[in-house]
Design a protein around this motif. Structure first.
Motif, PDB file in Angstrom:
ATOM      1  N   THR A 195      21.979  33.650 -29.486  1.00 36.77           N
ATOM      2  CA  THR A 195      23.072  32.680 -29.319  1.00 36.77           C
ATOM      3  C   THR A 195      24.288  33.269 -28.609  1.00 36.77           C
ATOM      4  OG1 THR A 195      23.825  33.191 -31.564  1.00 36.77           O
ATOM      5  CG2 THR A 195      22.400  31.249 -31.276  1.00 36.77           C
ATOM      6  N   ASP A 196      24.270  34.570 -28.279  1.00 39.10           N
ATOM      7  CA  ASP A 196      25.341  35.100 -27.438  1.00 39.10           C
ATOM      8  C   ASP A 196      25.223  34.555 -26.014  1.00 39.10           C
ATOM      9  OD1 ASP A 196      22.956  36.559 -27.198  1.00 39.10           O
ATOM     10  OD2 ASP A 196      23.999  38.273 -26.311  1.00 39.10           O
ATOM     11  N   ASN A 197      24.065  33.968 -25.691  1.00 39.60           N
ATOM     12  CA  ASN A 197      23.896  33.235 -24.437  1.00 39.60           C
ATOM     13  C   ASN A 197      24.516  31.849 -24.633  1.00 39.60           C
ATOM     14  OD1 ASN A 197      22.834  31.450 -22.441  1.00 39.60           O
ATOM     15  ND2 ASN A 197      21.171  32.868 -22.034  1.00 39.60           N
ATOM     16  N   PRO A 198      25.609  31.528 -23.940  1.00 39.60           N
ATOM     17  CA  PRO A 198      26.299  30.250 -24.173  1.00 39.60           C
ATOM     18  C   PRO A 198      25.414  29.020 -24.006  1.00 39.60           C
ATOM     19  CG  PRO A 198      27.638  31.690 -22.809  1.00 39.60           C
ATOM     20  CD  PRO A 198      26.284  32.342 -22.927  1.00 39.60           C
ATOM     21  N   GLU A 199      24.489  29.084 -23.044  1.00 36.95           N
ATOM     22  CA  GLU A 199      23.617  27.929 -22.834  1.00 36.95           C
ATOM     23  C   GLU A 199      22.693  27.717 -24.024  1.00 36.95           C
ATOM     24  OE1 GLU A 199      21.990  24.580 -21.577  1.00 36.95           O
ATOM     25  OE2 GLU A 199      23.783  25.544 -20.757  1.00 36.95           O
ATOM     26  N   PHE A 200      22.228  28.809 -24.633  1.00 40.54           N
ATOM     27  CA  PHE A 200      21.372  28.689 -25.808  1.00 40.54           C
ATOM     28  C   PHE A 200      22.173  28.120 -26.980  1.00 40.54           C
ATOM     29  CE2 PHE A 200      18.276  32.365 -24.545  1.00 40.54           C
ATOM     30  CZ  PHE A 200      17.914  31.639 -23.420  1.00 40.54           C
ATOM     31  N   ARG A 201      23.389  28.621 -27.155  1.00 41.18           N
ATOM     32  CA  ARG A 201      24.242  28.098 -28.233  1.00 41.18           C
ATOM     33  C   ARG A 201      24.488  26.598 -28.030  1.00 41.18           C
ATOM     34  NH1 ARG A 201      27.558  30.775 -31.744  1.00 41.18           N
ATOM     35  NH2 ARG A 201      27.541  32.677 -30.477  1.00 41.18           N
ATOM     36  N   ARG A 202      24.757  26.231 -26.793  1.00 40.10           N
ATOM     37  CA  ARG A 202      25.024  24.830 -26.443  1.00 40.10           C
ATOM     38  C   ARG A 202      23.805  23.961 -26.778  1.00 40.10           C
ATOM     39  NH1 ARG A 202      26.315  26.088 -21.514  1.00 40.10           N
ATOM     40  NH2 ARG A 202      28.529  26.460 -21.945  1.00 40.10           N
ATOM     41  N   GLN A 203      22.627  24.419 -26.397  1.00 45.43           N
ATOM     42  CA  GLN A 203      21.400  23.657 -26.661  1.00 45.43           C
ATOM     43  C   GLN A 203      21.174  23.479 -28.158  1.00 45.43           C
ATOM     44  OE1 GLN A 203      17.809  24.960 -24.562  1.00 45.43           O
ATOM     45  NE2 GLN A 203      19.059  25.738 -22.890  1.00 45.43           N
ATOM     46  N   LEU A 204      21.392  24.549 -28.923  1.00 46.93           N
ATOM     47  CA  LEU A 204      21.171  24.486 -30.372  1.00 46.93           C
ATOM     48  C   LEU A 204      22.177  23.569 -31.050  1.00 46.93           C
ATOM     49  CD1 LEU A 204      20.370  28.222 -31.149  1.00 46.93           C
ATOM     50  CD2 LEU A 204      18.823  26.287 -31.490  1.00 46.93           C
ATOM     51  N   ILE A 205      23.445  23.658 -30.649  1.00 47.47           N
ATOM     52  CA  ILE A 205      24.463  22.786 -31.243  1.00 47.47           C
ATOM     53  C   ILE A 205      24.101  21.323 -30.995  1.00 47.47           C
ATOM     54  CG2 ILE A 205      26.865  22.029 -31.099  1.00 47.47           C
ATOM     55  CD1 ILE A 205      27.607  24.964 -30.466  1.00 47.47           C
ATOM     56  N   ARG A 206      23.724  21.013 -29.774  1.00 46.16           N
ATOM     57  CA  ARG A 206      23.356  19.627 -29.451  1.00 46.16           C
ATOM     58  C   ARG A 206      22.145  19.179 -30.253  1.00 46.16           C
ATOM     59  NH1 ARG A 206      24.270  20.611 -23.031  1.00 46.16           N
ATOM     60  NH2 ARG A 206      26.477  19.984 -22.928  1.00 46.16           N
ATOM     61  N   LEU A 207      21.177  20.084 -30.427  1.00 52.98           N
ATOM     62  CA  LEU A 207      19.991  19.768 -31.216  1.00 52.98           C
ATOM     63  C   LEU A 207      20.376  19.477 -32.662  1.00 52.98           C
ATOM     64  CD1 LEU A 207      16.870  19.621 -31.423  1.00 52.98           C
ATOM     65  CD2 LEU A 207      16.907  22.074 -31.945  1.00 52.98           C
ATOM     66  N   TYR A 208      21.224  20.322 -33.233  1.00 52.28           N
ATOM     67  CA  TYR A 208      21.656  20.123 -34.620  1.00 52.28           C
ATOM     68  C   TYR A 208      22.425  18.806 -34.775  1.00 52.28           C
ATOM     69  CZ  TYR A 208      20.461  25.035 -35.564  1.00 52.28           C
ATOM     70  OH  TYR A 208      19.802  26.228 -35.721  1.00 52.28           O
ATOM     71  N   LEU A 209      23.283  18.499 -33.809  1.00 48.15           N
ATOM     72  CA  LEU A 209      24.058  17.255 -33.892  1.00 48.15           C
ATOM     73  C   LEU A 209      23.141  16.039 -33.775  1.00 48.15           C
ATOM     74  CD1 LEU A 209      27.214  18.158 -31.746  1.00 48.15           C
ATOM     75  CD2 LEU A 209      27.054  17.985 -34.239  1.00 48.15           C
ATOM     76  N   GLU A 210      22.161  16.120 -32.875  1.00 47.01           N
ATOM     77  CA  GLU A 210      21.212  15.003 -32.720  1.00 47.01           C
ATOM     78  C   GLU A 210      20.427  14.766 -34.004  1.00 47.01           C
ATOM     79  OE1 GLU A 210      18.726  15.952 -29.425  1.00 47.01           O
ATOM     80  OE2 GLU A 210      20.350  15.815 -27.948  1.00 47.01           O
ATOM     81  N   ASN A 211      20.130  15.865 -34.721  1.00 52.23           N
ATOM     82  CA  ASN A 211      19.366  15.765 -35.970  1.00 52.23           C
ATOM     83  C   ASN A 211      20.258  15.583 -37.196  1.00 52.23           C
ATOM     84  OD1 ASN A 211      16.975  16.110 -34.553  1.00 52.23           O
ATOM     85  ND2 ASN A 211      16.972  18.329 -34.805  1.00 52.23           N
ATOM     86  N   ASN A 212      21.571  15.414 -36.925  1.00 51.11           N
ATOM     87  CA  ASN A 212      22.549  15.238 -37.999  1.00 51.11           C
ATOM     88  C   ASN A 212      22.565  16.439 -38.958  1.00 51.11           C
ATOM     89  OD1 ASN A 212      24.622  13.476 -38.851  1.00 51.11           O
ATOM     90  ND2 ASN A 212      23.399  12.841 -40.616  1.00 51.11           N
ATOM     91  N   ASP A 213      22.228  17.595 -38.426  1.00 51.51           N
ATOM     92  CA  ASP A 213      22.229  18.834 -39.203  1.00 51.51           C
ATOM     93  C   ASP A 213      23.613  19.473 -39.039  1.00 51.51           C
ATOM     94  OD1 ASP A 213      21.708  21.163 -40.510  1.00 51.51           O
ATOM     95  OD2 ASP A 213      19.917  21.689 -39.362  1.00 51.51           O
ATOM     96  N   LEU A 214      24.581  18.897 -39.725  1.00 52.95           N
ATOM     97  CA  LEU A 214      25.974  19.248 -39.473  1.00 52.95           C
ATOM     98  C   LEU A 214      26.343  20.635 -39.990  1.00 52.95           C
ATOM     99  CD1 LEU A 214      27.750  15.824 -40.150  1.00 52.95           C
ATOM    100  CD2 LEU A 214      26.740  16.715 -38.042  1.00 52.95           C
ATOM    101  N   ASP A 215      25.711  21.072 -41.060  1.00 50.42           N
ATOM    102  CA  ASP A 215      26.036  22.392 -41.612  1.00 50.42           C
ATOM    103  C   ASP A 215      25.647  23.506 -40.640  1.00 50.42           C
ATOM    104  OD1 ASP A 215      27.087  21.288 -43.883  1.00 50.42           O
ATOM    105  OD2 ASP A 215      25.266  21.559 -45.092  1.00 50.42           O
ATOM    106  N   ASP A 216      24.420  23.419 -40.096  1.00 50.88           N
ATOM    107  CA  ASP A 216      23.986  24.443 -39.140  1.00 50.88           C
ATOM    108  C   ASP A 216      24.802  24.364 -37.855  1.00 50.88           C
ATOM    109  OD1 ASP A 216      22.106  25.708 -40.686  1.00 50.88           O
ATOM    110  OD2 ASP A 216      20.440  24.478 -40.006  1.00 50.88           O
TER     111      ASP A 216
END
Length: 265
Positions: A195-216
């Motif tokens: 996740t030190d790769n900004p694009e990877f962090r960005r992809q994961l955050i969007r994935l978590y938000l889409e899945n309503n996984d707000l804690d992660d």
């Protein structure tokens, strides 16, 4: 369709076009590049005809000739119009189409050529250097191919290259490689481990938000802010925008106001 075409004849056609374009000045100027691009595109149309006629070997010869020969002259070419670059981009698309429908023997030939071109660094310095390897990734068949490309990426993904543009390029390609050979779950884990790769962090955050996984999402966002606030404040602000989305989804009024003030006041 003329099936007597050879790899050598295709290269000679492209070289002739480029030599003619640069003959008067010793380099390919703006107008000559545009004129050459018309001839190159016409030749690429022959490759498309070979492809449509299912003469995949001949179509492949056309693509490799255009990609390798055109990129070789960019060091002394004024391609500010993007005409020749567009030819290369379109030729890569044709190469991908050939790769997707050719028989196993032809796919192996394409794979080996892509690996060879990548190792030779003929396209180094251009995004196409990684595009050619991406074509190879799509053609891997077994652990041997997987390991071969992993090894090539290992040479780039090193601590010395961490802040290098090529490091990020290679990481992104590794995700594709892992997903292709080991599946989506393994690729997702690679994102999480890097996740030190900004694009990877960005992809994961969007994935978590889409899945309503707000804690992660929250944990990853806060980690990103802390990671980037000192050296990359613009990136930290991007993470704060994601944090605002989390608070909006939680209806957390106090924090919505606080982050909004940080971002907009």
């Amino acid at each position: 369709v003329n099936q007597s075409v050879s790899e050598k004849s295709c290269r000679n056609i492209v070289r002739s076009i480029l030599v003619t374009a640069g003959k008067s000045r010793g380099y390919i100027d703006y107008n000559s590049a545009n004129t050459a691009s018309v001839s190159i595109r016409n030749f690429m149309s022959e490759g498309v005809e070979y492809f449509q006629a299912k003469h995949y070997t001949e179509a492949f010869y056309v693509t490799t000739a255009i990609i390798e020969e055109v990129v070789a002259v960019f060091g002394y070419t004024d391609d500010s119009s993007g005409a020749l670059s567009t030819c290369v981009d379109e030729t890569f698309e044709l190469l991908r189409q050939i790769s997707s429908v050719a028989d196993d023997e032809m796919k192996q030939k394409i794979y080996q050529r892509c690996i060879s071109v990548f190792k030779s660094k003929k396209l180094a310095g251009w995004d196409w250097h990684y595009e050619i390897l991406k074509v190879a990734v799509e053609l891997i068949r077994n652990d041997k191919d997987f390991d071969e490309i992993q090894s090539l990426l290992d040479e780039i993904i090193t601590e010395d290259n961490r802040n290098n543009f090529e490091y990020r390029h290679a990481q992104t390609l590794r995700v594709t490689l892992i997903e292709k050979h080991k599946g989506g779950k393994a690729a997702l884990q690679y994102l999480k481990d890097n996740t030190d790769n900004p694009e990877f962090r960005r992809q994961l955050i969007r994935l978590y938000l889409e899945n309503n996984d707000l804690d992660d999402a929250y944990k990853l966002i806060i980690d990103g802010i802390q990671h980037d606030i000192k050296d990359r404040p613009g990136l930290a602000d991007e993470w704060k925008h994601f944090l605002l989305r989390v608070y909006l989804m939680k209806n957390d009024t106090d924090n919505i106001i606080r982050i909004s003030r940080e971002l907009f006041v």
